[in-house]
Design an enzyme around this catalytic site. Sequence first.
Site, PDB file in Angstrom:
ATOM      1  N   LYS A 182     -36.688   9.757  -8.720  1.00  0.00           N
ATOM      2  CA  LYS A 182     -36.569   8.573  -7.717  1.00  0.00           C
ATOM      3  C   LYS A 182     -37.588   7.373  -7.767  1.00  0.00           C
ATOM      4  O   LYS A 182     -38.759   7.768  -7.421  1.00  0.00           O
ATOM      5  CB  LYS A 182     -36.417   9.128  -6.230  1.00  0.00           C
ATOM      6  CG  LYS A 182     -35.765   8.011  -5.406  1.00  0.00           C
ATOM      7  CD  LYS A 182     -36.315   8.123  -3.929  1.00  0.00           C
ATOM      8  CE  LYS A 182     -37.503   7.547  -3.455  1.00  0.00           C
ATOM      9  NZ  LYS A 182     -37.629   6.001  -3.563  1.00  0.00           N
ATOM     10  N   GLU A 257     -50.398  12.487  -6.915  1.00  0.00           N
ATOM     11  CA  GLU A 257     -51.529  11.696  -7.251  1.00  0.00           C
ATOM     12  C   GLU A 257     -51.557  10.549  -6.128  1.00  0.00           C
ATOM     13  O   GLU A 257     -50.468   9.887  -6.076  1.00  0.00           O
ATOM     14  CB  GLU A 257     -51.241  11.084  -8.824  1.00  0.00           C
ATOM     15  CG  GLU A 257     -52.189  10.581  -9.234  1.00  0.00           C
ATOM     16  CD  GLU A 257     -52.570   8.931  -9.169  1.00  0.00           C
ATOM     17  OE1 GLU A 257     -52.959   8.527  -8.122  1.00  0.00           O
ATOM     18  OE2 GLU A 257     -52.236   8.230 -10.144  1.00  0.00           O
ATOM     19  N   CYS A 291     -53.767   2.521  -7.937  1.00  0.00           N
ATOM     20  CA  CYS A 291     -54.806   3.559  -7.294  1.00  0.00           C
ATOM     21  C   CYS A 291     -55.954   3.895  -7.514  1.00  0.00           C
ATOM     22  O   CYS A 291     -56.760   4.191  -6.519  1.00  0.00           O
ATOM     23  CB  CYS A 291     -53.720   4.904  -7.386  1.00  0.00           C
ATOM     24  SG  CYS A 291     -53.550   5.351  -9.171  1.00  0.00           S
ATOM     25  N   GLU A 389     -57.391   2.318   2.202  1.00  0.00           N
ATOM     26  CA  GLU A 389     -56.831   1.914   0.675  1.00  0.00           C
ATOM     27  C   GLU A 389     -56.027   0.797   0.975  1.00  0.00           C
ATOM     28  O   GLU A 389     -55.033   0.804   1.900  1.00  0.00           O
ATOM     29  CB  GLU A 389     -55.848   2.888  -0.123  1.00  0.00           C
ATOM     30  CG  GLU A 389     -55.487   2.213  -1.244  1.00  0.00           C
ATOM     31  CD  GLU A 389     -54.668   3.484  -2.250  1.00  0.00           C
ATOM     32  OE1 GLU A 389     -53.780   3.952  -1.475  1.00  0.00           O
ATOM     33  OE2 GLU A 389     -55.324   3.501  -3.467  1.00  0.00           O
TER      34      GLU A 389
HETATM   35  P1  ADP Z   1     -45.881   2.493   0.021  1.00  0.00           P
HETATM   36  O1  ADP Z   1     -46.287   2.670   1.254  1.00  0.00           O
HETATM   37  O2  ADP Z   1     -46.757   1.685  -0.874  1.00  0.00           O
HETATM   38  O3  ADP Z   1     -44.446   2.012  -0.579  1.00  0.00           O
HETATM   39  P2  ADP Z   1     -45.242   5.090  -0.582  1.00  0.00           P
HETATM   40  O4  ADP Z   1     -46.152   6.500  -0.680  1.00  0.00           O
HETATM   41  O5  ADP Z   1     -44.456   4.965   0.705  1.00  0.00           O
HETATM   42  O6  ADP Z   1     -46.131   3.779  -0.825  1.00  0.00           O
HETATM   43  O7  ADP Z   1     -43.995   5.089  -1.605  1.00  0.00           O
HETATM   44  C1  ADP Z   1     -44.095   5.866  -2.964  1.00  0.00           C
HETATM   45  C2  ADP Z   1     -42.780   6.678  -3.073  1.00  0.00           C
HETATM   46  O8  ADP Z   1     -42.708   7.464  -2.292  1.00  0.00           O
HETATM   47  C3  ADP Z   1     -41.731   5.690  -3.230  1.00  0.00           C
HETATM   48  O9  ADP Z   1     -40.804   6.020  -4.152  1.00  0.00           O
HETATM   49  C4  ADP Z   1     -41.036   6.060  -1.732  1.00  0.00           C
HETATM   50  O10 ADP Z   1     -39.673   5.764  -1.776  1.00  0.00           O
HETATM   51  C5  ADP Z   1     -41.385   7.578  -1.427  1.00  0.00           C
HETATM   52  N1  ADP Z   1     -41.367   7.912  -0.167  1.00  0.00           N
HETATM   53  C6  ADP Z   1     -41.886   7.350   0.771  1.00  0.00           C
HETATM   54  N2  ADP Z   1     -41.635   8.054   1.964  1.00  0.00           N
HETATM   55  C7  ADP Z   1     -41.153   9.195   1.590  1.00  0.00           C
HETATM   56  C8  ADP Z   1     -40.820  10.559   2.246  1.00  0.00           C
HETATM   57  N3  ADP Z   1     -40.928  10.606   3.164  1.00  0.00           N
HETATM   58  N4  ADP Z   1     -40.543  11.494   1.304  1.00  0.00           N
HETATM   59  C9  ADP Z   1     -40.394  11.373  -0.202  1.00  0.00           C
HETATM   60  N5  ADP Z   1     -40.461  10.157  -0.621  1.00  0.00           N
HETATM   61  C10 ADP Z   1     -40.989   9.191   0.031  1.00  0.00           C
END
Ligand code: ADP
Length: 493
Positions: A182, A257, A291, A389
């Site tokens: 994804k 990570e 990161c 961050e």
């Molecule tokens: P940012 O806040 O910078 O977008 P995230 O950690 O939210 O960073 O996003 C990194 C990845 O994790 C993206 O692919 C996002 O769609 C996914 N993501 C965000 N929330 C969830 C969740 N609750 N469960 C699984 N994947 C998630």
Amino acid sequence: MSTIAKPTVKTYQNYINGQWVASSSGETFPVFDPSTEETIAHVASATAADVDKAVKAARAAFDSGPWAQTTAQDRGRILFKIADKIRQNTAMLAELETRNCGKPIVEAEYDLADVATCFEYYGGLANKVTGHVNPVPANALSFTLREPVGVAAQIIPWNFPLLMAAWKLAPAIAAGCTCVLKPAEQTPLTAMELANWFAEAGLPPGVVNVVNGLGEVTGAALVAHPGVDKVAFTGSAAVGKIIVKSAADTLKRVTLELGGKSPNVFFADADWEAAVDGALFGVFINQGEVCSAGSRVLVEKKIYTKFVEAMTEKAKRIKLGPPLDRDTKMGPLVSKEQYDRVTSYLEIGKKEAKTAIGGGRAKAFGKGYYVEPTIFYDVQNSARIAREEIFGPVASVIPFENEAEAIRISNDTPYGLAAAVWTRDIYKAFRVVKSIRAGIVWVNHMQPTYVEAPWGGYKQSGFGRELGPWGLEEYLETKQVFVNLDEAPIGWY
Ligand code: ADP
Ligand code: MG
């Protein structure tokens, strides 16, 4: 301004079981160019039902498809074919990456070279996985088989979109896993183009699936799905914690990570020009959306004032601009959400510390999520801009008195992804290397990352390692086989 013609606005479906399929809800979401704020594509939103289809396809491909019969050499060849496609299409992919995430085109080209190299590396490693013979004290043979962990859910961020896909897919394919990837909802386009070549490269249907949508919907459904054996995630610490909790219900293997607040430490005896350059490169490369960004710049008091001045002078010359222009050194941030987040930290920083340069929107641009490279100084390590961050072009400069204090401040953070130390004194350099709790410590450099060497965090920067043989290990189980050579009954009862 760039003169390259605008591409047509495509609609991408999800890639499930070797087919491009629409969302079961019929819904799509828009994807933007952060330098123009215009919609450049529409992508089908994968619902929980679509995720279920993708996981079932990956499950079937793993449990009963031809994939299990492929040899490690076959899988290596497939990876080389994918790498060839990437090399043949680097210009297209780099341009698409830049349009979608706003990074300077020259940096996107570096990323694309790394993407191809990553597939080649794991293509080469695939048939070098071996077991051991264990010297058990019995008339027996004990040996180990290395087997793929199963169906891997792979969730990736938006800062290095295709590179993060490569770091996830290449070792998983080499190991013989099947995948549901994804991409980040902000930046799915290059991964979707990549999926176009999977079948031609020889991947059977269902071995790699790509689903798109919001993290809380598509990502969450994927992590919760009982058909998934392992979750590999790169993203924020907040989401990492949600993922661990969700994965606990079915005890999936998890590698994470996550973020960082990495110290970039400058001693007075460091090579001056290299140090000033390294302080800027460490935190401003890729707009600071890294990161491992060296977002805490620790500077020895003896050189502190001059160093802040030199960083500031040099930062004035960083060329912001349309990311497709070849002389652009900093493009816009990836999204409106990220722009709002970073600019809110700029307001916090202006209250918590002194501003040497920047502190707001880059005003030369009417449209686009451009933020000025910003240097805050006289920052307390307890300040929010030193602890949280930001993921943008924001440096927090912190003075230190001596080596012991530099180490103490460096480690005074919940994170432990990366660090760097700049000095000509090798005794001091290695003492600091040994004392900092982080997954990588650079000496007299910051940021270079190679597929041959491990990558991952200590503390709240996550667990598990990517890249090199370590990255492949995370996709393997270990089976012990014990073969009795003694034909007599056990004779216990
Ligand atoms: P940012 O806040 O910078 O977008 P995230 O950690 O939210 O960073 O996003 C990194 C990845 O994790 C993206 O692919 C996002 O769609 C996914 N993501 C965000 N929330 C969830 C969740 N609750 N469960 C699984 N994947 C998630
Ligand atoms: Mg998010």
